[in-house]
Design a protein around this motif. Sequence first.
Motif, short mmCIF file in Angstrom:
data_model
loop_
_atom_site.label_atom_id
_atom_site.label_comp_id
_atom_site.label_asym_id
_atom_site.label_seq_id
_atom_site.Cartn_x
_atom_site.Cartn_y
_atom_site.Cartn_z
N ILE A 256 0.84 -1.20 0.00
CA ILE A 256 0.00 0.00 0.00
C ILE A 256 0.88 1.26 0.00
N TYR B 61 -4.93 2.45 5.57
CA TYR B 61 -4.14 3.54 4.99
C TYR B 61 -4.94 4.85 5.00
N GLU B 62 -6.19 4.80 4.60
CA GLU B 62 -7.01 6.02 4.55
C GLU B 62 -7.17 6.64 5.93
N GLN C 14 -6.11 -1.00 2.65
CA GLN C 14 -6.57 0.26 2.05
C GLN C 14 -7.34 1.09 3.08
#
Length: 157
Positions: free
Chosen positions: A58, A136-137, A133
């Motif tokens: 990522i 990560y956000e 994901q």
Amino acid sequence: MVKVLFVCLGNICRSPMAEAVFRSQVNEAGLADRIEVDSAGTGDWHIGKPPHEGTRQILKQYGIDDAGMFARQVSKNDFQDFQYIIAMDDMNVKDLAQWFPEDRKVEVKKMLDFVPKHAGGNVPDPYYTGNFQEVYEMIDEGCQRLLQVIREEQGLN
């Protein structure tokens, strides 16, 4: 020098992701000479290992460098050395309590305390969920807001 430490369970998924993301944001802000970033885990299972493959993937996807990062465990000295210790979840905060020296100079906060829509929440562990994901956000937004807080509190322009 302002020092920031990110903490999760094993220091291979969330905290190294936060370290790399935050370091990238600090560099973009031109504050690399004013803010130092590190990460650690409350457990010792992964000491010396690089970040998890999912974390590395990522970070690569977003063009963020993770070179030279290896897992380490939190130490009592961290509570003297760092002005900001940012945990990923409630269990990390609870586990960190075993290292709290009586004369510590730092308050442990959670990453999502900096994200109003998730305030008080926990960053899920992608080691178990596989959702790098989503993590990560959350971390990206938390790091952006943390950098704003540090700039204001420390008078960094």
